[in-house]
Design a protein around this motif. Structure first.
Motif, short mmCIF file in Angstrom:
data_model
loop_
_atom_site.label_atom_id
_atom_site.label_comp_id
_atom_site.label_asym_id
_atom_site.label_seq_id
_atom_site.Cartn_x
_atom_site.Cartn_y
_atom_site.Cartn_z
N SER A 37 0.88 -1.13 0.01
CA SER A 37 -0.04 -0.19 0.23
C SER A 37 0.86 1.20 -0.03
CB SER A 37 -0.80 0.01 1.25
OG SER A 37 -1.84 -0.61 1.55
N ALA A 38 0.34 2.42 -0.30
CA ALA A 38 1.02 3.70 0.19
C ALA A 38 1.35 3.79 1.74
CB ALA A 38 0.05 4.87 -0.23
N THR A 43 -2.57 8.30 0.76
CA THR A 43 -3.74 8.56 -0.06
C THR A 43 -4.71 9.56 0.20
OG1 THR A 43 -3.21 5.88 -0.32
CG2 THR A 43 -5.26 6.78 -1.39
N GLU A 114 1.04 4.42 -3.91
CA GLU A 114 1.43 3.24 -3.98
C GLU A 114 2.70 3.30 -4.90
OE1 GLU A 114 -1.53 3.67 -3.30
OE2 GLU A 114 -2.02 1.96 -2.03
N PHE A 179 -3.47 -1.37 -5.24
CA PHE A 179 -4.35 -0.71 -5.52
C PHE A 179 -4.80 -0.13 -6.86
CE2 PHE A 179 -5.30 4.21 -4.47
CZ PHE A 179 -6.67 4.17 -4.31
N ARG A 193 -10.78 2.10 -2.35
CA ARG A 193 -10.00 2.28 -1.16
C ARG A 193 -9.89 0.82 -0.44
NH1 ARG A 193 -9.28 7.31 0.84
NH2 ARG A 193 -7.66 6.33 1.62
N ASN A 194 -8.70 0.82 -0.19
CA ASN A 194 -8.27 -0.56 0.50
C ASN A 194 -8.11 -1.45 -0.60
OD1 ASN A 194 -8.29 0.36 3.14
ND2 ASN A 194 -10.30 0.39 3.31
N GLY A 195 -7.99 -1.07 -1.69
CA GLY A 195 -7.66 -2.11 -2.97
C GLY A 195 -6.49 -2.84 -2.87
N SER A 196 -5.45 -2.60 -2.23
CA SER A 196 -4.34 -3.27 -2.23
C SER A 196 -4.64 -4.96 -1.59
CB SER A 196 -3.31 -2.91 -1.31
OG SER A 196 -3.06 -1.43 -1.68
N1 ASP Z 1 -3.62 3.13 -0.39
C1 ASP Z 1 -4.92 2.81 -0.89
C2 ASP Z 1 -5.94 3.48 0.44
O1 ASP Z 1 -5.60 3.92 1.19
C3 ASP Z 1 -5.00 1.22 -0.82
C4 ASP Z 1 -4.63 0.44 0.22
O2 ASP Z 1 -4.10 0.93 1.22
O3 ASP Z 1 -5.27 -0.76 0.25
O4 ASP Z 1 -7.33 3.18 0.21
#
Ligand code: ASP
Ligand code: MG
Length: 439
Positions: A37-38, A43, A114, A179, A193-196
């Protein structure tokens, strides 16, 4: 090989990235592919800067400064991120000039988190003696549709991805962006969001990984939110369907779509803690060894809206539900829970605006009430339907917490019992439920 995905808090700063380095190095014999992730907060900061720019204001340099601070603390050369910083500046200037932020531009700006983090991490690993290389997922075949903000890979992404990995140099750890993806035309997209997590299971499925590891900051999936229930425990094993149910209810550990590629390929997903790497965490697989507890976890989703329609003449009427749901569907309302009685129907949805617009039209069918600020509380477990007395224990626990239940659903082949309560009652209700079911 294994896929190891590290979330934002796992790569938040030098101290965390050092832990990640040790974790990866200790597992080199399993041929790890790292997905990252970032850095935590980047993000969000990129999106906030873009919104500020779209509103016509100067977003300043704070996001660049934050990223630069992490890169410097890792000892990266300034030249490593220079091209990204100038692209971010240009892009923010462009957004400010046109004064609008399309889903496509939002994905473009969000992608930088990312793209920059993997470069810093691979650089730091290599200087730390673990040879690594950063990759943008699209260069490894992650080509998606054009659904900006929630893109999904093309059905045929796996073969090109396998070829791209096969062509990589031996003995170098790949560090791949979570992501993000690109369309066939080369436009940057994100998986949401949270796609990693989803990126990780997609890579795992394409490469037939022996395991996909999701490294986060809790000891796997917990029986309840540890922020609310200090006595929350780690769950050793879960089945895919239970985990999907929990993910849906936002148990804050897994992205809802994450498990689909793993289910397709029957790859187990293990949720682990970067801060306690020796803890076994939670394994999610097709059929773990049976365990006696009827209940697996408690999850909840806040800020839901309830719509209730009451119509005394509904009694013995044919087609009322069909007419009701026809209106609901036409207004694009995604319905989560439904409860009916002879003269009323209640539904919940997360989208208050659409519920309100459906309500306008539904008033021709009966008396309508809309209430926001509701929470769906779900008790999930695959043995619930065969366990006598569970329902009573749940209701008792809620009443002991002095919380009012406004709606309640349980299906015939359901693995969850769902209740609707007020947002303000969550902590009390969850704590009391957890004490009754787990402690
Ligand atoms: N960096 C992205 C987010 O904050 C993806 C992730 O962290 O999974 O949503
Ligand atoms: Mg996450």
């Amino acid at each position: 090989m294994i896929v190891m995905k590290f979330g934002g808090s796992s790569v938040a700063n030098r101290e965390q990235i050092e832990k990640v380095l040790t974790i990866v190095r200790d597992r080199l014999d399993r041929r790890p592919v790292v997905v990252s992730s970032a850095h935590k907060g980047i993000t969000d900061a990129l999106i906030a800067a873009a919104r500020t720019a779209a509103d016509g204001h100067n977003p300043g340099e704070s996001v660049i400064e934050r990223q630069q601070e992490i890169a410097s603390s890792l000892g990266c050369e300034p030249s490593l991120l220079m091209p990204f910083f100038s692209e971010v500046r240009d892009l923010l200037r462009g957004i400010r000039l046109v004064g609008e932020l399309s889903p496509r531009s939002l994905d473009y700006i969000s992608s930088f988190g990312e793209r920059m983090s993997v470069r810093c991490i691979a650089d730091y690993f290599t200087r730390g003696g673990l040879e690594a290389r950063a990759y943008d997922a699209w260069d490894l075949g992650l080509i998606t549709d054009e659904n900006y903000g929630r893109a999904r890979p093309r059905p045929d992404y796996a073969q090109p991805m396998r070829e791209a990995f096969a062509a990589m140099p031996q003995g170098v750890v790949p560090v791949v962006t979570g992501f993000v993806g690109k369309t066939a035309k080369g436009v940057i997209t994100t998986l949401g969001r949270n796609g990693s997590d989803l990126s990780a299971t997609l890579v795992g499925a394409a490469l037939d990984a022996e395991e996909v590891q999701i490294w986060s900051d809790t000891d796997g999936v917990m029986t309840a939110d540890p922020g609310i229930v200090p006595a929350a425990k780690s769950i050793a094993t879960m089945r895919f369907d239970e985990a999907a149910e929990l993910a849906y209810f936002g148990s804050r550990v897994l992205h809802p779509a994450t498990l689909v590629p793993a289910i397709d390929k029957n790859i187990s997903v293990r949720v682990l803690n970067t801060n306690r790497p020796d803890h076994p965490g939670t394994v999610i697989e097709a059929a773990p060894t049976p365990k006696p507890s009827p209940v697996t976890s408690i999850a909840y989703k806040e800020d839901q809206t309830v719509l209730v329609i009451t119509e005394p003449r509904m009694f013995e009427q044919v087609g009322f539900l069909a007419r009701f749901f026809e209106v609901v569907a036409r207004h694009g309302v995604v319905v989560d829970l439904v409860a009916t009685s002879e003269v009323s129907v209640s539904i919940t949805s997360h989208d208050r605006d659409r519920v309100e617009s459906a309500a306008q039209e539904l008033r021709t069918l009966g008396e309508v009430r809309v209430q926001g600020g509701k929470t769906i509380l779900a008790v999930v477990g695959r043995h619930i339907q065969h366990s006598k007395g569970i329902g009573a224990r749940i209701l008792e626990a809620i009443s002991r917490a002095d919380v009012n239940i406004q709606m309640h659903t349980f299906g015939m082949s359901s693995n969850n019992i769902s209740l609707v309560i007020d947002d303000g009652d969550i902590s009390r209700a969850v704590a009391s439920l957890h004490a009754a079911l787990f402690e």
